[in-house]
Scaffold this motif. Structure first.
Motif, PDB file in Angstrom:
ATOM      1  N   GLU A 235       0.877  -1.072  -0.088  1.00  0.00           N
ATOM      2  CA  GLU A 235       0.121  -0.022   0.065  1.00  0.00           C
ATOM      3  C   GLU A 235       0.992   1.151   0.078  1.00  0.00           C
ATOM      4  O   GLU A 235       1.737   1.153   0.679  1.00  0.00           O
ATOM      5  CB  GLU A 235      -1.047   0.211   1.334  1.00  0.00           C
ATOM      6  CG  GLU A 235      -1.935   0.731   0.929  1.00  0.00           C
ATOM      7  CD  GLU A 235      -2.940   0.642   2.226  1.00  0.00           C
ATOM      8  OE1 GLU A 235      -4.207   0.742   2.040  1.00  0.00           O
ATOM      9  OE2 GLU A 235      -2.473  -0.216   3.227  1.00  0.00           O
ATOM     10  N   LYS A 236       0.573   2.255  -0.854  1.00  0.00           N
ATOM     11  CA  LYS A 236       1.222   3.557  -0.828  1.00  0.00           C
ATOM     12  C   LYS A 236       0.890   4.333   0.188  1.00  0.00           C
ATOM     13  O   LYS A 236      -0.186   4.189   0.750  1.00  0.00           O
ATOM     14  CB  LYS A 236       0.964   4.287  -2.242  1.00  0.00           C
ATOM     15  CG  LYS A 236       1.197   3.470  -3.465  1.00  0.00           C
ATOM     16  CD  LYS A 236       2.950   3.531  -3.909  1.00  0.00           C
ATOM     17  CE  LYS A 236       3.069   2.927  -5.146  1.00  0.00           C
ATOM     18  NZ  LYS A 236       4.139   1.846  -4.981  1.00  0.00           N
TER      19      LYS A 236
ATOM     20  N   ASN B 263       1.771   4.353   3.367  1.00  0.00           N
ATOM     21  CA  ASN B 263       1.165   3.907   4.424  1.00  0.00           C
ATOM     22  C   ASN B 263       2.624   3.390   5.113  1.00  0.00           C
ATOM     23  O   ASN B 263       3.238   2.484   4.736  1.00  0.00           O
ATOM     24  CB  ASN B 263       0.553   2.557   4.024  1.00  0.00           C
ATOM     25  CG  ASN B 263       0.176   1.715   5.377  1.00  0.00           C
ATOM     26  OD1 ASN B 263       0.343   2.249   6.549  1.00  0.00           O
ATOM     27  ND2 ASN B 263      -0.342   0.636   4.838  1.00  0.00           N
ATOM     28  N   SER B 264       2.800   4.073   6.329  1.00  0.00           N
ATOM     29  CA  SER B 264       3.952   3.588   7.083  1.00  0.00           C
ATOM     30  C   SER B 264       3.960   3.854   8.634  1.00  0.00           C
ATOM     31  O   SER B 264       2.834   4.480   8.671  1.00  0.00           O
ATOM     32  CB  SER B 264       5.195   4.366   6.518  1.00  0.00           C
ATOM     33  OG  SER B 264       4.988   5.765   6.772  1.00  0.00           O
ATOM     34  N   THR B 265       4.595   3.439   9.276  1.00  0.00           N
ATOM     35  CA  THR B 265       4.442   3.705  10.608  1.00  0.00           C
ATOM     36  C   THR B 265       4.805   5.296  10.873  1.00  0.00           C
ATOM     37  O   THR B 265       3.811   5.746  11.845  1.00  0.00           O
ATOM     38  CB  THR B 265       5.662   2.966  11.545  1.00  0.00           C
ATOM     39  OG1 THR B 265       5.918   1.745  11.178  1.00  0.00           O
ATOM     40  CG2 THR B 265       5.772   3.198  13.034  1.00  0.00           C
TER      41      THR B 265
ATOM     42  N   ILE C 184       1.453   6.949  10.152  1.00  0.00           N
ATOM     43  CA  ILE C 184       0.377   6.615  11.284  1.00  0.00           C
ATOM     44  C   ILE C 184       0.754   7.693  12.530  1.00  0.00           C
ATOM     45  O   ILE C 184      -0.246   8.208  13.020  1.00  0.00           O
ATOM     46  CB  ILE C 184       0.380   5.129  11.696  1.00  0.00           C
ATOM     47  CG1 ILE C 184      -0.135   4.401  10.691  1.00  0.00           C
ATOM     48  CG2 ILE C 184      -0.274   5.075  12.961  1.00  0.00           C
ATOM     49  CD1 ILE C 184       0.042   2.929  10.944  1.00  0.00           C
ATOM     50  N   MET C 185       2.046   7.590  12.975  1.00  0.00           N
ATOM     51  CA  MET C 185       2.458   8.639  14.009  1.00  0.00           C
ATOM     52  C   MET C 185       2.372  10.104  13.579  1.00  0.00           C
ATOM     53  O   MET C 185       1.635  10.630  14.343  1.00  0.00           O
ATOM     54  CB  MET C 185       3.829   8.254  14.343  1.00  0.00           C
ATOM     55  CG  MET C 185       4.073   6.900  14.865  1.00  0.00           C
ATOM     56  SD  MET C 185       3.037   6.523  16.128  1.00  0.00           S
ATOM     57  CE  MET C 185       3.248   4.785  16.341  1.00  0.00           C
TER      58      MET C 185
ATOM     59  N   ILE D  20       9.316   0.045  20.144  1.00  0.00           N
ATOM     60  CA  ILE D  20       7.800   0.259  19.410  1.00  0.00           C
ATOM     61  C   ILE D  20       7.247  -1.020  19.271  1.00  0.00           C
ATOM     62  O   ILE D  20       7.845  -1.957  18.754  1.00  0.00           O
ATOM     63  CB  ILE D  20       8.022   1.335  18.381  1.00  0.00           C
ATOM     64  CG1 ILE D  20       6.594   1.196  17.879  1.00  0.00           C
ATOM     65  CG2 ILE D  20       8.961   0.749  17.273  1.00  0.00           C
ATOM     66  CD1 ILE D  20       6.644   2.687  16.752  1.00  0.00           C
ATOM     67  N   GLY D  21       6.018  -1.140  19.927  1.00  0.00           N
ATOM     68  CA  GLY D  21       5.150  -2.193  19.356  1.00  0.00           C
ATOM     69  C   GLY D  21       5.182  -3.325  20.574  1.00  0.00           C
ATOM     70  O   GLY D  21       4.401  -4.023  20.575  1.00  0.00           O
TER      71      GLY D  21
ATOM     72  N   ARG E  21      -9.231   8.468   9.206  1.00  0.00           N
ATOM     73  CA  ARG E  21      -8.060   8.094   8.500  1.00  0.00           C
ATOM     74  C   ARG E  21      -7.643   6.355   8.925  1.00  0.00           C
ATOM     75  O   ARG E  21      -6.766   5.932   8.297  1.00  0.00           O
ATOM     76  CB  ARG E  21      -6.952   8.965   9.057  1.00  0.00           C
ATOM     77  CG  ARG E  21      -6.786  10.412   8.676  1.00  0.00           C
ATOM     78  CD  ARG E  21      -6.223  10.552   7.206  1.00  0.00           C
ATOM     79  NE  ARG E  21      -4.884   9.797   7.249  1.00  0.00           N
ATOM     80  CZ  ARG E  21      -4.477   9.409   6.180  1.00  0.00           C
ATOM     81  NH1 ARG E  21      -4.971   9.515   4.928  1.00  0.00           N
ATOM     82  NH2 ARG E  21      -3.028   8.824   6.170  1.00  0.00           N
ATOM     83  N   LYS E  22      -8.655   5.951   9.576  1.00  0.00           N
ATOM     84  CA  LYS E  22      -8.749   4.720   9.952  1.00  0.00           C
ATOM     85  C   LYS E  22      -7.463   4.046  10.728  1.00  0.00           C
ATOM     86  O   LYS E  22      -6.769   3.115  10.744  1.00  0.00           O
ATOM     87  CB  LYS E  22      -9.017   3.730   8.736  1.00  0.00           C
ATOM     88  CG  LYS E  22     -10.199   4.015   8.085  1.00  0.00           C
ATOM     89  CD  LYS E  22     -10.577   2.718   7.266  1.00  0.00           C
ATOM     90  CE  LYS E  22     -12.084   2.859   6.813  1.00  0.00           C
ATOM     91  NZ  LYS E  22     -12.247   2.550   5.361  1.00  0.00           N
ATOM     92  N   ILE E  23      -6.901   5.464  11.610  1.00  0.00           N
ATOM     93  CA  ILE E  23      -5.788   5.091  12.364  1.00  0.00           C
ATOM     94  C   ILE E  23      -6.222   4.155  13.737  1.00  0.00           C
ATOM     95  O   ILE E  23      -5.777   3.396  14.137  1.00  0.00           O
ATOM     96  CB  ILE E  23      -5.213   6.219  12.742  1.00  0.00           C
ATOM     97  CG1 ILE E  23      -4.966   7.154  11.770  1.00  0.00           C
ATOM     98  CG2 ILE E  23      -4.200   6.096  13.708  1.00  0.00           C
ATOM     99  CD1 ILE E  23      -3.754   6.512  10.893  1.00  0.00           C
TER     100      ILE E  23
ATOM    101  N   TYR F  88      -1.934   1.273  19.743  1.00  0.00           N
ATOM    102  CA  TYR F  88      -1.735   0.135  19.304  1.00  0.00           C
ATOM    103  C   TYR F  88      -1.286  -1.286  19.872  1.00  0.00           C
ATOM    104  O   TYR F  88      -1.837  -2.179  20.258  1.00  0.00           O
ATOM    105  CB  TYR F  88      -0.801   0.032  17.965  1.00  0.00           C
ATOM    106  CG  TYR F  88      -1.764   0.696  16.629  1.00  0.00           C
ATOM    107  CD1 TYR F  88      -3.193   0.700  16.657  1.00  0.00           C
ATOM    108  CD2 TYR F  88      -0.912   1.644  15.820  1.00  0.00           C
ATOM    109  CE1 TYR F  88      -3.437   1.400  15.448  1.00  0.00           C
ATOM    110  CE2 TYR F  88      -1.567   2.384  14.796  1.00  0.00           C
ATOM    111  CZ  TYR F  88      -3.017   2.155  14.679  1.00  0.00           C
ATOM    112  OH  TYR F  88      -3.365   2.773  13.631  1.00  0.00           O
ATOM    113  N   ALA F  89      -0.073  -0.921  20.528  1.00  0.00           N
ATOM    114  CA  ALA F  89       0.854  -1.855  21.233  1.00  0.00           C
ATOM    115  C   ALA F  89      -0.020  -2.409  22.525  1.00  0.00           C
ATOM    116  O   ALA F  89       0.018  -3.786  22.886  1.00  0.00           O
ATOM    117  CB  ALA F  89       1.978  -1.492  21.553  1.00  0.00           C
TER     118      ALA F  89
END
Lengths: 424, 355
Positions: B13-14, B16-18, B21-22, B141-142, B227-229, B286-287
């Motif tokens: 997916e273009k 789209n990266s960590t 999101i942040m 992270i995570g 944004r579906k975050i 998320y985590a």
């Protein structure tokens, strides 16, 4: 992405001067060569015969002389290849065409013509058509959900009649009076054309063909998802479609069945899509099995010099396998040759999982990819299995949406191999 | 010429990266930062700046220490550049009072604090605790088991308990400046129109500057949902359950209010304290939240129940961060037992029959 080739009618690629035909073009054991170096062969002549219950015959795709029998690289490993130099005469030997064949005759012809599942898996079609369980539904998988690939779409548009006859032969083989064709609704032209043609030809054969327009949604063409979309039946975990009375065949399998039954033509050629930003003239072409990728690329105008081609893929971008060079041959299951440039292909390196859960949201099998990856990499295969490892269909949805670009499918494949090795 | 050989899929997916999101979370936090600055003054921005620097520095440093390498490569591969440390920093800064007085290092002119060294030092301590101990020591992270910002806030709250007094608002836009007392902490929980209006726009004293303005939090919530975050249902579930428990515990059992007053009390309860801010920005981390929707249902129920139990029956007037921390610890357990059955699952009985 399908726009590159979806409007291009199928062209015939001339036979190359030399073909290199692999003896593994199907699932199961490699075929046993029946010719020796120096033998003269004709187009359509058996050059390697089926070995064992799961296997397939292999035919010469040109007329000429066997030059070499040697182990060479295939997209998924290596296998014996029979190299035949084309004498240019193109003499052919075919089987006897069948008129109004019975179920047994169709199945036997499919077996002797070497027809396998041409969507990519290459499972012998005659084995599929003789299931252990009672079957009441035949579905032709025409979803073609992978981006870029358009060969099934073009078959339905350019060879509508042949395709529908092939579908009816498959239904005959299963003793059914009805067949379903599942097409994603982004192929409106094909849906319309096939629906109309199916109505016209119903009376003469008495076999009804129903076209189901399915939502365009990857992986709609995955076997279990296709069966659910068309019939509402769920194939149990670990079972094959015939467990719920369904047999699924690919569009091209139906077309090849038509040629084998009606014209006696063994399977030595197929329609494939050559596409991607990396190729000068993307095309849908008839290609002989054993044609080298390099020859196919030359026929399509070569690689674009103004772009950097980073990946050569046998199959689609979601599930295809990469090959390292253009000396690999086209087989019965090569539906697409994709040349991706650096702007199309994913080249970012993976970072740590942030546990966002997107992979679980998109998984069509409802698994938990983030935990499968975590435990598989940690060596705890049992826990990975608990979260669904063995049900993974490797569709690639999880890795596609992963913001951390984790190579999820790769780790699942590795873990499955380890699991398989442990069971032995 | 040879090509890259790798496992499928070959496309991703273009956009789209960590980091993306942040960045979205940071964008969603902007209204809260603005609201906090308007109501509590420029100190908020100083705190934010201090937290950001401290978080980033700590993350780079701990990363290098853990890798035992201070080379250019290990600096470049640091996770500090995915902006997740700035999210932690912003949430932490918004969870602190505008100014604190711990060691008496503040520059005070007249009655007003001009620059609060104490708060900056507290910000540094909180950031180092959040990143080094809560995040990096558990795998970065995570992999952190608890929300770093939330845990750091509790750590600071317990360590500097006497200095954690609620800041009062400045009385911007012609509003009457608040006294500094929070609605939850005040003895007479009035629920008249003015109180509710002040709670809604954020003109109330608070020991966490970012959590007062309902409008700003709502903007952030809508942005993150679109944004579906985040899963838009999670904050709603927490708020809904909290309203139910507020009505049950506070209005019915403790104060024994009539129905109409009780409902207003529940509304005020939901709008006050860190409940909204926590449910949008901290509980959705998320985590530290479950990965399935059924799991999230349990998690949200737990947060709401614990928050209201602590608020109504325990010594602390504010319970959201404690509730989130406790439920964070339950998440691994939830994820262990609550996970979806695969497509075509038929149960054990049928499996034995060989289907």
């Amino acid at each position: 992405m399908k726009a590159l080739t979806e409007h291009l009618p199928v062209e015939v690629m001339p036979a190359p001067s030399q073909v290199s035909i692999p003896l593994v073009q199907h699932m199961g054991k490699a075929a046993r060569p029946t010719v020796a170096v120096g033998d003269a062969v004709k187009r359509g002549q058996l050059i390697a015969e089926r070995d064992g219950a799961i296997g397939s015959n292999v035919f010469s795709s040109v007329s000429g002389v066997v030059k070499e029998i040697d182990k060479k690289v295939t997209p998924t490993g290596s296998a014996l290849h029979i190299v035949i130099e084309n004498d240019g005469r193109d003499d052919g030997v075919y089987f006897e065409p069948l008129q109004n064949p019975t179920a047994r005759q169709v199945i036997d012809r499919i077996a002797e013509a070497g027809i396998v599942g041409m969507g990519g898996a290459g499972f012998p079609t005659d084995v599929k058509l003789t299931p252990k369980n009672a079957v009441d539904t035949l579905i032709i998988n025409a979803a073609e959900c992978e981006p870029y690939i358009t060969c099934d779409n073009r078959i339905m548009l350019d060879y509508t009649d042949e395709f529908l006859r092939g579908v009816r032969y498959l239904a005959t083989a299963l003793g059914l009076k009805k067949a379903y064709i599942g097409i994603e609704d982004n192929k409106a032209e094909a849906i319309e054309l096939v629906s109309d043609a199916a109505l016209f030809s119903e009376e003469e054969t008495g076999i009804e063909v129903v076209v189901c327009a399915l939502k365009t949604h990857y992986p709609q063409g995955a076997e279990k998802q296709m069966i659910y979309a068309v019939t509402g039946r769920k194939v149990p975990v670990g079972a094959i479609p015939s467990a719920v009375g369904v047999v699924v065949c690919n569009v091209h399998t139906a077309l090849s069945t038509y040629y084998a039954v009606k014209e006696g033509e063994p399977l030595y050629r197929r329609i494939m899509t050559v596409t991607g930003e990396g190729i000068v003239n993307p095309k849908n072409i008839w290609v002989r099995t054993g044609t080298l990728y390099g020859d196919v690329i030359d026929f399509c105008g070569g690689l674009r010099q103004d772009r950097r081609v980073v990946k050569m893929i046998n199959g689609g971008p979601m599930m295809g396998t990469t090959v390292s060079g253009s000396t690999v041959s086209c087989t019965k299951t090569t539906g697409c040759l994709l040349l991706l440039t650096d702007s199309e292909a994913s080249t970012l390196s993976p970072s740590a999982c942030i546990n966002c859960g997107r992979c679980a949201k998109v998984c069509p099998m409802r698994l938990m990819p983030m935990y499968m990856d975590l435990y598989a990499r940690g060596g705890d295969i049992d826990t990975a299995v608990k979260y669904g490892l063995s049900n993974c269909i490797e569709c690639g949805c999880c890795a596609f949406v992963c913001p951390a670009k984790r190579t999820l499918v790769q780790s699942f494949r590795l873990a499955k191999k380890q699991l398989k090795g442990r069971k032995k | 010429m040879s090509y890259t050989v790798s496992s499928s899929p070959h496309i991703t997916e273009k956009n789209n990266s960590t980091r993306r999101i942040m960045l979205d979370v940071l964008i969603a936090l902007i209204p809260c930062v603005i609201a906090a600055t308007v109501f509590f003054g420029y100190h908020v921005l100083i705190n934010l700046f201090a937290c950001a620097i401290a978080c980033m520095g700590t993350e780079i440093l701990t990363g290098c220490i853990i890798k035992k390498s201070f080379s250019r490569d290990s600096l470049h591969s640091s996770t500090a550049f995915d902006f997740s440390c700035f999210v932690t920093a912003t949430i932490l800064a918004l969870n602190l009072p505008a100014t604190m007085n711990v060691w008496g290092l503040n520059i005070v002119v007249g009655a007003a604090t001009v620059f609060s060294f104490d708060t900056v030092i507290v910000c540094f301590i909180g950031s180092i605790f959040a990143i080094a101990i809560c995040k990096m020591l558990f795998g970065g992270i995570g992999r952190n088991f608890a929300n770093p910002a939330c845990t750091a806030r509790i750590f600071l709250l317990l360590t500097f308990a006497s200095s954690f007094v609620a800041s009062q608002t400045l009385g911007s836009f012609g509003f009457v400046a608040s006294t500094g007392a929070t609605w939850l902490g005040s003895q007479y929980k009035l629920t008249d129109g003015t109180t509710l209006f002040n709670l809604f726009i954020g003109n109330v004293g608070s020991s966490a500057v970012g959590e007062t303005c309902v409008i700003a939090i709502a903007i952030g919530y809508v942005y993150l949902s679109l944004r579906k975050i985040i899963d838009w249902r999670v904050p709603l579930m927490i708020v809904a359950w909290s309203a139910v428990f507020a009505f049950l515990f506070d209005a019915t059992i403790v104060q024994q209010l009539p129905l109409d007053k009780g409902l207003l009390n529940a509304l005020a309860n939901v709008m006050s304290g860190g409940l909204l801010f926590g449910s949008v920005f901290m509980a959705t981390d998320y985590a530290t939240s479950p990965n399935t929707f059924p799991g999230n249902c349990i998690y949200c129920f737990g947060i709401a129940l614990l928050t209201m139990l602590i608020r109504v029956f325990a010594a602390y007037p504010e319970g959201m961060s404690f509730a989130i921390l406790i439920m964070n610890c339950v998440v691994p357990l939830i994820d262990k037992y609550v996970y979806p059955k695969p497509f075509g699952y038929i149960g054990n009985k049928n499996k034995e029959r060989g289907l």
